[in-house]
Motif scaffolding. Structure first.
Motif, PDB file in Angstrom:
ATOM      1  N   ASN A 144       0.506  -1.316   0.136  1.00  0.00           N
ATOM      2  CA  ASN A 144      -0.050  -0.057   0.203  1.00  0.00           C
ATOM      3  C   ASN A 144       1.350   1.224  -0.073  1.00  0.00           C
ATOM      4  N   ALA A 145       2.458   0.826   0.333  1.00  0.00           N
ATOM      5  CA  ALA A 145       3.376   2.494   0.475  1.00  0.00           C
ATOM      6  C   ALA A 145       2.926   3.107  -0.892  1.00  0.00           C
ATOM      7  N   GLY A 146       3.291   4.219  -0.465  1.00  0.00           N
ATOM      8  CA  GLY A 146       3.070   4.711  -1.789  1.00  0.00           C
ATOM      9  C   GLY A 146       3.418   6.543  -1.905  1.00  0.00           C
ATOM     10  N   VAL A 147       3.044   7.570  -2.517  1.00  0.00           N
ATOM     11  CA  VAL A 147       3.325   8.547  -2.755  1.00  0.00           C
ATOM     12  C   VAL A 147       2.530   9.500  -3.388  1.00  0.00           C
ATOM     13  N   GLU A 148       2.420  10.634  -3.695  1.00  0.00           N
ATOM     14  CA  GLU A 148       1.490  11.396  -5.062  1.00  0.00           C
ATOM     15  C   GLU A 148       1.734  12.232  -5.904  1.00  0.00           C
ATOM     16  N   GLY A 149       3.276  12.564  -6.077  1.00  0.00           N
ATOM     17  CA  GLY A 149       3.901  12.795  -7.362  1.00  0.00           C
ATOM     18  C   GLY A 149       4.078  14.438  -7.112  1.00  0.00           C
ATOM     19  N   ALA A 150       3.741  14.521  -8.077  1.00  0.00           N
ATOM     20  CA  ALA A 150       4.466  16.153  -7.798  1.00  0.00           C
ATOM     21  C   ALA A 150       3.023  16.754  -9.151  1.00  0.00           C
ATOM     22  N   ASN A 151       2.362  17.795  -8.778  1.00  0.00           N
ATOM     23  CA  ASN A 151       0.467  17.531  -9.344  1.00  0.00           C
ATOM     24  C   ASN A 151       1.220  18.785 -10.995  1.00  0.00           C
ATOM     25  N   ALA A 152       1.937  17.794 -11.610  1.00  0.00           N
ATOM     26  CA  ALA A 152       2.273  18.189 -13.049  1.00  0.00           C
ATOM     27  C   ALA A 152       1.826  17.380 -14.477  1.00  0.00           C
ATOM     28  N   GLU A 164      11.712  14.701 -14.426  1.00  0.00           N
ATOM     29  CA  GLU A 164      11.937  14.040 -14.458  1.00  0.00           C
ATOM     30  C   GLU A 164      12.449  13.147 -13.560  1.00  0.00           C
ATOM     31  N   ASP A 165      12.978  13.414 -12.679  1.00  0.00           N
ATOM     32  CA  ASP A 165      12.942  13.339 -10.963  1.00  0.00           C
ATOM     33  C   ASP A 165      11.427  12.760 -10.357  1.00  0.00           C
ATOM     34  N   THR A 180       8.508   8.710  -8.487  1.00  0.00           N
ATOM     35  CA  THR A 180       6.510   8.225  -8.455  1.00  0.00           C
ATOM     36  C   THR A 180       6.624   6.888  -9.242  1.00  0.00           C
ATOM     37  N   LEU A 181       7.429   6.245 -10.412  1.00  0.00           N
ATOM     38  CA  LEU A 181       6.920   4.852 -10.996  1.00  0.00           C
ATOM     39  C   LEU A 181       7.907   3.946  -9.877  1.00  0.00           C
ATOM     40  N   THR A 182       9.427   4.269  -9.084  1.00  0.00           N
ATOM     41  CA  THR A 182       9.401   3.824  -8.384  1.00  0.00           C
ATOM     42  C   THR A 182       9.038   3.022  -7.178  1.00  0.00           C
ATOM     43  N   ILE A 183       8.441   4.079  -6.009  1.00  0.00           N
ATOM     44  CA  ILE A 183       7.761   3.470  -5.155  1.00  0.00           C
ATOM     45  C   ILE A 183       6.494   3.260  -4.562  1.00  0.00           C
ATOM     46  N   ASN A 184       6.147   3.559  -6.103  1.00  0.00           N
ATOM     47  CA  ASN A 184       4.482   3.110  -6.071  1.00  0.00           C
ATOM     48  C   ASN A 184       3.789   1.764  -6.855  1.00  0.00           C
ATOM     49  N   LEU A 185       4.976   1.775  -8.216  1.00  0.00           N
ATOM     50  CA  LEU A 185       5.160   0.582  -9.282  1.00  0.00           C
ATOM     51  C   LEU A 185       5.489  -0.270  -8.944  1.00  0.00           C
ATOM     52  N   LYS A 186       7.048  -0.062  -8.647  1.00  0.00           N
ATOM     53  CA  LYS A 186       7.992  -0.923  -8.336  1.00  0.00           C
ATOM     54  C   LYS A 186       8.108  -1.415  -6.856  1.00  0.00           C
ATOM     55  N   GLY A 187       8.075  -0.797  -6.141  1.00  0.00           N
ATOM     56  CA  GLY A 187       7.807  -0.733  -5.005  1.00  0.00           C
ATOM     57  C   GLY A 187       6.319  -2.662  -3.813  1.00  0.00           C
ATOM     58  N   VAL A 188       5.078  -1.808  -5.273  1.00  0.00           N
ATOM     59  CA  VAL A 188       4.192  -2.721  -5.416  1.00  0.00           C
ATOM     60  C   VAL A 188       4.643  -4.264  -5.566  1.00  0.00           C
ATOM     61  N   TRP A 189       5.478  -4.715  -6.848  1.00  0.00           N
ATOM     62  CA  TRP A 189       6.256  -5.403  -7.648  1.00  0.00           C
ATOM     63  C   TRP A 189       6.714  -5.830  -6.468  1.00  0.00           C
ATOM     64  N   LEU A 190       8.251  -5.207  -5.825  1.00  0.00           N
ATOM     65  CA  LEU A 190       9.106  -6.218  -5.132  1.00  0.00           C
ATOM     66  C   LEU A 190       8.398  -6.460  -3.912  1.00  0.00           C
ATOM     67  N   ALA A 227       2.109  11.922 -13.617  1.00  0.00           N
ATOM     68  CA  ALA A 227       2.925  10.440 -13.233  1.00  0.00           C
ATOM     69  C   ALA A 227       2.498   9.609 -12.005  1.00  0.00           C
ATOM     70  N   TYR A 228       1.599   9.780 -11.170  1.00  0.00           N
ATOM     71  CA  TYR A 228       1.268   9.347 -10.297  1.00  0.00           C
ATOM     72  C   TYR A 228       0.092   8.026 -10.807  1.00  0.00           C
ATOM     73  N   GLY A 229      -1.371   8.627 -11.700  1.00  0.00           N
ATOM     74  CA  GLY A 229      -2.043   8.043 -12.526  1.00  0.00           C
ATOM     75  C   GLY A 229      -1.326   7.154 -12.916  1.00  0.00           C
ATOM     76  N   VAL A 230      -0.186   7.038 -14.258  1.00  0.00           N
ATOM     77  CA  VAL A 230       0.571   6.066 -14.661  1.00  0.00           C
ATOM     78  C   VAL A 230       0.786   4.817 -13.699  1.00  0.00           C
ATOM     79  N   SER A 231       1.288   5.350 -12.279  1.00  0.00           N
ATOM     80  CA  SER A 231       1.995   4.651 -11.769  1.00  0.00           C
ATOM     81  C   SER A 231       0.787   3.457 -11.618  1.00  0.00           C
ATOM     82  N   LYS A 232      -0.733   4.430 -11.336  1.00  0.00           N
ATOM     83  CA  LYS A 232      -1.508   3.611 -10.326  1.00  0.00           C
ATOM     84  C   LYS A 232      -2.271   2.370 -11.100  1.00  0.00           C
ATOM     85  N   ALA A 233      -2.245   3.586 -12.763  1.00  0.00           N
ATOM     86  CA  ALA A 233      -2.487   1.864 -13.837  1.00  0.00           C
ATOM     87  C   ALA A 233      -1.510   0.875 -13.591  1.00  0.00           C
ATOM     88  N   GLY A 234      -0.358   0.990 -13.645  1.00  0.00           N
ATOM     89  CA  GLY A 234       0.486  -0.038 -13.919  1.00  0.00           C
ATOM     90  C   GLY A 234      -0.003  -1.155 -12.131  1.00  0.00           C
TER      91      GLY A 234
END
Ligand code: NAD
Length: 252
Positions: free
Chosen positions: A91-99, A106-107, A112-122, A157-164
Motif C-alpha cells: 500500500n505504500a505510495g506517494v502523490e507525486g508532483a501535480n504537473a 524527470e526526477d 513516483t513510478l519507483t515507489i508506487n509501482l516498482k515498490g508494489v512489485w517488489l 505520473a501518479y495515474g500512470v503508476s496506479k494503472a501499472g
C-alpha cells in the motif's frame, strides 16, 4: 466469535499513516498478527502502540519499498517473528508532483513510478516467494486508485503508476491462481488522509473534491480498510484479479 483474520500473519506497507494504519488496526482487530512496514519509524511505532493498547499483536520494521533488500527483510521478519505469511497489503505510495505530463520533472516521474509501482512489485515478489515456500495459498491486496482506472487530466505520473499497479494485479492473479494465491487491488477515491491534506491544502479545492464523489463526500481510511480486510478474508475465497473501487460512486 472468531475474527475474520484469526491466526493469520499479515504485512502492511505504508502502515505508519492513513489507509495503511487504518488497515493495520482492522487486521489486528480481526485477529491477525501484523508486521507494519514503513520508512517512517515514528509513525510506524505509533501504529504498533495503538494496536498493542487495543490488545492486538504487531511489530514494526523500517522498510523502503524501493529497496529489494528491505522488502526481503520485511518478509523474513514476518517469518522469523510469527512463522509464516498469509496476507500482504502492498500500500505504500506517494502523490507525486501535480504537473502536466509535459511539465513533469524527470526526477519526480522516476520517484513516483519507483515507489508506487516498482515498490508494489517488489512487495508482491517476496510475498509470493514466501507463500510458495509454504506450499501455496495466501491473499495479496495492492493499492491502486481511481486515477489508475481513468485517465484524469490531473493525474500524471501518479495515474500512470496506479494503472501499472492495476495491471500488475491482474497478471499476478493469473500467474499464481494455480497455487491458490489470490491477488486483488483496492482503488480508492478521495480519502481523508495526510496525503490528501498535502494535495488539497486549498480548502476550496478540497470542497470541489468532496463534491466530485456522487455520495457527496470523500471517504475515510477506515472505509478502505474494511474493503482490504474483506479481500484478505476467506469471505472472498473465489475473488482474484479484481480491482475494487472504494470511491463513493466516483467511477460510476
Ligand atoms: P499517507 O501519506 O497517509 O500514507 C502513505 C505511507 O506510505 C506513509 O506512511 C509513508 O511514510 C509511506 N511511504 C512512502 N514512501 C514509502 C517507501 N518508499 N517505503 C515505505 N513506505 C513509504 O497516504 P494514504 O492516503 O494513506 O495513501 C496510501 C495509499 O493509498 C497510497 O498508495 C496512495 O497512493 C493510495 N491512495 C490514496 C488515496 C487518497 O485519497 N488518500 C486515493 C487513492 C489511492
Amino acid at each position: 466469535m472468531a475474527g475474520r483474520l484469526e491466526g493469520k500473519i499479515a504485512t502492511v506497507t505504508g502502515g505508519a499513516s492513513g489507509i495503511g494504519r487504518a488497515t493495520s488496526l482492522a487486521f489486528a482487530r480481526e485477529g491477525a498478527q501484523v508486521v507494519i512496514a514503513d520508512v517512517d519509524a515514528d509513525g510506524g511505532g505509533e501504529t504498533v502502540e495503538m494496536i498493542t493498547r487495543a490488545g492486538g499483536g504487531a511489530t514494526f520494521v523500517q522498510c523502503d519499498v524501493t529497496q529489494a533488500a528491505d522488502v526481503e527483510a520485511m518478509v523474513a521478519h514476518a517469518v522469523s517473528t510469527y512463522g509464516r505469511l498469509d496476507c500482504a497489503f502492498n500500500n505504500a505510495g506517494v502523490e507525486g508532483a501535480n504537473a502536466q505530463l509535459a511539465d513533469c520533472p524527470e526526477d519526480d516521474w522516476d520517484r513516483t513510478l519507483t515507489i508506487n509501482l516498482k515498490g508494489v512489485w517488489l512487495c508482491l515478489k517476496y510475498a509470493v516467494q514466501q507463500m510458495l515456500k509454504q506450499g501455496g495459498g495466501g491473499a495479496i491486496v495492492n493499492t491502486s486508485s481511481i486515477s489508475g482506472l481513468s485517465g484524469a487530466a490531473g493525474a500524471g505520473a501518479y495515474g500512470v503508476s496506479k494503472a501499472g499497479v492495476a495491471h500488475l494485479t491482474k497478471i499476478a492473479a493469473q500467474q499464481y491462481a494455480g497455487q491458490r494465491i489470490r491477488v486483488n487491488a483496492v482503488c480508492p477515491g478521495g480519502i481523508h488522509t495526510p496525503m490528501t491534506t498535502r494535495v488539497g491544502s486549498d480548502p476550496q479545492l478540497l470542497e470541489v473534491m468532496e463534491k466530485m464523489h456522487p455520495l457527496g463526500r470523500m471517504g475515510e481510511a477506515d472505509e478502505v480498510a474494511e474493503a482490504v480486510l474483506w479481500l484478505c478474508s476467506d469471505a472472498t475465497s473465489f475473488v482474484t484479479g479484481h480491482l475494487l473501487a472504494v470511491d463513493g460512486g466516483f467511477l460510476a
